[in-house]
Design a protein around this motif. Sequence first.
Motif, short mmCIF file in Angstrom:
data_model
loop_
_atom_site.label_atom_id
_atom_site.label_comp_id
_atom_site.label_asym_id
_atom_site.label_seq_id
_atom_site.Cartn_x
_atom_site.Cartn_y
_atom_site.Cartn_z
N ILE A 30 0.84 -1.21 0.00
CA ILE A 30 0.00 0.00 0.00
C ILE A 30 0.87 1.26 0.00
O ILE A 30 0.60 2.22 -0.72
CB ILE A 30 -0.94 -0.01 1.22
CG1 ILE A 30 -1.98 -1.13 1.07
CG2 ILE A 30 -1.65 1.34 1.36
CD1 ILE A 30 -2.82 -1.35 2.31
N THR A 31 1.94 1.24 0.81
CA THR A 31 2.83 2.39 0.87
C THR A 31 3.48 2.66 -0.48
O THR A 31 3.57 3.82 -0.93
CB THR A 31 3.92 2.17 1.93
OG1 THR A 31 3.30 1.94 3.20
CG2 THR A 31 4.83 3.38 2.04
N ARG A 32 3.92 1.61 -1.15
CA ARG A 32 4.54 1.79 -2.47
C ARG A 32 3.53 2.32 -3.49
O ARG A 32 3.87 3.16 -4.33
CB ARG A 32 5.13 0.47 -2.95
CG ARG A 32 6.47 0.15 -2.34
CD ARG A 32 7.58 0.98 -2.96
NE ARG A 32 8.77 1.00 -2.12
CZ ARG A 32 9.96 1.42 -2.54
NH1 ARG A 32 10.10 1.87 -3.78
NH2 ARG A 32 10.99 1.42 -1.73
N CYS A 33 2.30 1.85 -3.41
CA CYS A 33 1.27 2.36 -4.32
C CYS A 33 1.04 3.86 -4.09
O CYS A 33 0.95 4.65 -5.05
CB CYS A 33 -0.04 1.60 -4.12
SG CYS A 33 -0.03 -0.08 -4.76
N LEU A 37 1.93 7.03 -6.63
CA LEU A 37 0.91 8.00 -7.05
C LEU A 37 1.38 9.43 -6.77
O LEU A 37 1.17 10.33 -7.59
CB LEU A 37 -0.40 7.72 -6.32
CG LEU A 37 -1.18 6.47 -6.77
CD1 LEU A 37 -2.37 6.22 -5.84
CD2 LEU A 37 -1.65 6.61 -8.21
N ILE A 38 2.01 9.62 -5.60
CA ILE A 38 2.55 10.95 -5.28
C ILE A 38 3.61 11.33 -6.29
O ILE A 38 3.66 12.47 -6.78
CB ILE A 38 3.12 10.96 -3.85
CG1 ILE A 38 2.00 10.75 -2.82
CG2 ILE A 38 3.87 12.27 -3.58
CD1 ILE A 38 2.50 10.61 -1.40
N HIS A 57 7.89 8.35 6.18
CA HIS A 57 7.01 7.43 6.90
C HIS A 57 7.78 6.45 7.78
O HIS A 57 7.17 5.66 8.51
CB HIS A 57 6.09 6.67 5.93
CG HIS A 57 6.78 6.11 4.73
ND1 HIS A 57 6.87 6.78 3.53
CD2 HIS A 57 7.38 4.92 4.52
CE1 HIS A 57 7.49 6.05 2.64
NE2 HIS A 57 7.82 4.92 3.21
N VAL A 58 9.12 6.50 7.74
CA VAL A 58 9.89 5.70 8.68
C VAL A 58 9.67 6.18 10.11
O VAL A 58 9.79 5.40 11.07
CB VAL A 58 11.39 5.74 8.32
CG1 VAL A 58 11.96 7.14 8.51
CG2 VAL A 58 12.18 4.74 9.14
N VAL A 59 9.32 7.46 10.28
CA VAL A 59 9.14 8.03 11.62
C VAL A 59 7.94 7.39 12.33
O VAL A 59 8.11 6.83 13.43
CB VAL A 59 9.00 9.56 11.55
CG1 VAL A 59 8.72 10.13 12.94
CG2 VAL A 59 10.26 10.18 10.95
N LEU A 97 10.98 -0.58 6.84
CA LEU A 97 11.81 -1.24 5.83
C LEU A 97 11.55 -0.71 4.43
O LEU A 97 12.40 -0.85 3.55
CB LEU A 97 11.59 -2.76 5.87
CG LEU A 97 12.11 -3.45 7.14
CD1 LEU A 97 12.09 -4.97 6.97
CD2 LEU A 97 13.52 -2.99 7.47
N ASP A 98 10.40 -0.08 4.20
CA ASP A 98 10.17 0.56 2.90
C ASP A 98 11.17 1.69 2.69
O ASP A 98 11.47 2.04 1.55
CB ASP A 98 8.75 1.09 2.82
CG ASP A 98 8.46 1.73 1.48
OD1 ASP A 98 8.62 1.03 0.45
OD2 ASP A 98 8.09 2.92 1.44
N GLU A 99 11.70 2.24 3.77
CA GLU A 99 12.71 3.29 3.66
C GLU A 99 14.05 2.84 4.26
O GLU A 99 14.83 3.64 4.77
CB GLU A 99 12.22 4.57 4.36
CG GLU A 99 11.03 5.18 3.65
CD GLU A 99 10.75 6.61 4.07
OE1 GLU A 99 10.46 7.42 3.19
OE2 GLU A 99 10.83 6.90 5.28
N PHE A 100 14.32 1.55 4.15
CA PHE A 100 15.56 0.99 4.68
C PHE A 100 16.78 1.67 4.06
O PHE A 100 17.76 1.97 4.75
CB PHE A 100 15.61 -0.51 4.39
CG PHE A 100 16.93 -1.15 4.72
CD1 PHE A 100 17.23 -1.52 6.02
CD2 PHE A 100 17.88 -1.39 3.73
CE1 PHE A 100 18.46 -2.10 6.33
CE2 PHE A 100 19.10 -1.96 4.03
CZ PHE A 100 19.39 -2.33 5.33
#
Length: 250
Positions: A30-33, A37-38, A57-59, A97-100
């Motif tokens: 969902i985060t990648r989607c 889009l952004i 969003h790592v915060v 981990l999406d922003e690892f």
Amino acid sequence: MSDWWYRNIVEPGKLPLLLALLAFVLTFLITRCVTRLIRAGKGPFHDISAGGRHVHHVVPGVVLMLVGGFGGVATGGRGWAAALLAVVFGIGAGLVLDEFALILYMQDVYWSERGRQSVEVVLLTTALGGMLLVGFLPLGVDGLSPDDRDDRGNLIGTLLLHFVCALISLVKGKPKLAVLGVLVPVISIVGALRLARPDSPWAKRLYRRRPRARRRAERRARRHDARWAGPTRRLQDLVGGTPTGEREGT
């Protein structure tokens, strides 16, 4: 089906792990989607800023991991509260981990080539979670008999052997084999025995005076990259988006 669910998931206490893994994967997707889009300027989504500073969003991910992790420990991993906290932890882990790559390089490399490492880590973490879910225990000690478990010397020797093989695989430039080998020891053993990657610390130090071994390592690395680099990059682009400067593939 209900008997299988109770026998393999509920009774062994794996329900929190299953929920955390599902929450982790769904949050990442969902985060990648949303970020794609952004990036494309579509939809109602936009970056979040506070005081003129972009809030990654790592915060909130770190906060959710702390709440889910400490809360899960406090509940002892049982009951509906543990299941809920496992979901919270999985959501936080997905955001982190999406922003690892940002954490690794301390730079905003989300859409750069180095940002691909975030996708690699997420895929590897998903594989490890799935392996734990189906019954693999860390370091392969699930294959030991009760007598072996009582023999502390054998157990410690087994753990040290697996650790050394995983460490050698890592130094040889094979981090994926090293991590997977923690759960399936034969993988790290294979990684430890095979030639090192030519750009690894092992090759730079030990192949310096062994030109023949370096040439073999370079040939093997070229063959491996030629076979797997393309499919790997396409999978990463499909899951995480194409890095800046490359043609969008999704």
